[in-house]
Design an enzyme around this catalytic site. Structure first.
Site, PDB file in Angstrom:
ATOM      1  N   LYS A  59     -45.106  -1.006 -17.415  1.00 30.59           N
ATOM      2  CA  LYS A  59     -43.793  -1.156 -18.054  1.00 30.59           C
ATOM      3  C   LYS A  59     -43.907  -1.986 -19.326  1.00 30.59           C
ATOM      4  O   LYS A  59     -43.304  -1.652 -20.363  1.00 30.59           O
ATOM      5  CB  LYS A  59     -42.801  -1.798 -17.086  1.00 30.59           C
ATOM      6  CG  LYS A  59     -42.370  -0.887 -15.951  1.00 30.59           C
ATOM      7  CD  LYS A  59     -41.465  -1.636 -14.980  1.00 30.59           C
ATOM      8  CE  LYS A  59     -41.047  -0.770 -13.812  1.00 30.59           C
ATOM      9  NZ  LYS A  59     -40.153  -1.494 -12.872  1.00 30.59           N
ATOM     10  N   SER A  75     -41.893  -6.141 -14.900  1.00 34.00           N
ATOM     11  CA  SER A  75     -41.783  -6.537 -13.496  1.00 34.00           C
ATOM     12  C   SER A  75     -41.477  -5.311 -12.640  1.00 34.00           C
ATOM     13  O   SER A  75     -40.810  -4.383 -13.092  1.00 34.00           O
ATOM     14  CB  SER A  75     -40.682  -7.588 -13.331  1.00 34.00           C
ATOM     15  OG  SER A  75     -40.676  -8.110 -12.016  1.00 34.00           O
ATOM     16  N   ASP A  76     -41.995  -5.330 -11.427  1.00 37.35           N
ATOM     17  CA  ASP A  76     -41.716  -4.255 -10.491  1.00 37.35           C
ATOM     18  C   ASP A  76     -41.724  -4.841  -9.086  1.00 37.35           C
ATOM     19  O   ASP A  76     -42.418  -5.818  -8.824  1.00 37.35           O
ATOM     20  CB  ASP A  76     -42.752  -3.135 -10.600  1.00 37.35           C
ATOM     21  CG  ASP A  76     -42.318  -1.899  -9.845  1.00 37.35           C
ATOM     22  OD1 ASP A  76     -41.440  -1.181 -10.351  1.00 37.35           O
ATOM     23  OD2 ASP A  76     -42.840  -1.663  -8.740  1.00 37.35           O
ATOM     24  N   GLN A  77     -40.950  -4.249  -8.194  1.00 38.01           N
ATOM     25  CA  GLN A  77     -40.835  -4.792  -6.843  1.00 38.01           C
ATOM     26  C   GLN A  77     -40.814  -3.682  -5.806  1.00 38.01           C
ATOM     27  O   GLN A  77     -40.290  -2.597  -6.061  1.00 38.01           O
ATOM     28  CB  GLN A  77     -39.544  -5.614  -6.713  1.00 38.01           C
ATOM     29  CG  GLN A  77     -39.375  -6.294  -5.366  1.00 38.01           C
ATOM     30  CD  GLN A  77     -38.058  -7.052  -5.294  1.00 38.01           C
ATOM     31  OE1 GLN A  77     -36.998  -6.453  -5.232  1.00 38.01           O
ATOM     32  NE2 GLN A  77     -38.144  -8.361  -5.332  1.00 38.01           N
ATOM     33  N   GLY A 112     -44.358  -7.651  -8.687  1.00 33.26           N
ATOM     34  CA  GLY A 112     -45.389  -7.712  -9.708  1.00 33.26           C
ATOM     35  C   GLY A 112     -44.775  -8.213 -11.006  1.00 33.26           C
ATOM     36  O   GLY A 112     -43.663  -7.821 -11.371  1.00 33.26           O
TER      37      GLY A 112
END
Length: 199
Positions: A59, A75-77, A112
């Site tokens: 991203k 960010s990623d979740q 992340g």
């Protein structure tokens, strides 16, 4: 407030999530928001920590092409129950099923986080875990909650910053902001390593 940091760089959040935007605003730094068009598909056999680390970086990299001097936050979740990744429910029926399954159990959220310094190509990536221990939930509790908050676009089928807090027995982790999607403690350290003083 100026749109640039004191050193002239821009800080860019590679997300249109209102929750991440609100969290980043807590640090009091000027930033802009840019949607990422990165492919968020999971690779075959990819585990949760590898997935969120890769997508956070992807991203940030997707947004980096718009500004050669920016610091970009990606960010990623994802959520995991019984070693299985559970995603956003998308509708009421799947949300009911997710919450029934989580009742009285622990769901681990992995967030992340990437800070990409596009000028130097320095990329810092971490994965922050956070455990949510659910209280035993009845069907009536789940229905009442979902009708009131409708968290169908949230991994795990709840909003911890809202009424979802009533679903929990306890929360376990180093950074409560990671549960909402942006680990601010880790981000503060990363920014300081990149030369941006938060305090």
């Amino acid at each position: 407030m100026s749109a640039t940091l004191p050193d002239g760089r821009r800080l860019v959040l590679a997300s249109t999530s209102p929750f991440r935007r609100e969290l980043l605003a807590r640090l009091g730094l000027p930033f802009t928001v840019q949607a990422s068009d990165a492919d968020e598909s999971r690779l075959p056999g990819e585990d949760a920590t590898t997935l969120v680390a890769r997508l956070a970086k992807r991203k940030a990299q997707a947004v980096a092409r718009y500004d050669s001097t920016a610091l970009i936050i990606g960010s990623d979740q994802t959520a995991v129950l019984d070693d299985e990744i559970i995603g956003k429910p998308g509708n009421h029926e799947r949300a009911v099923a997710q919450l029934l399954r989580a009742s009285g159990r622990t769901v681990i959220f992995y967030t992340g986080l990437c800070l990409l310094d596009h000028a130097s190509q320095r990329c810092q990536v971490v994965v922050e875990p956070f455990r949510v221990v659910f209280r035993p939930l009845t069907s009536a509790m789940i229905e009442n909650y979902l009708r009131r908050e409708q968290p169908y676009n949230c991994a795990g089928s709840f909003k911890s910053e809202g009424l979802g807090i009533a679903l929990f027995e306890r929360l376990e982790g180093d950074d409560p902001s990671s549960l909402i999607g942006l680990p601010l403690i880790q981000l503060t350290r990363m920014l300081e390593a990149a030369g941006v003083t938060v305090l």
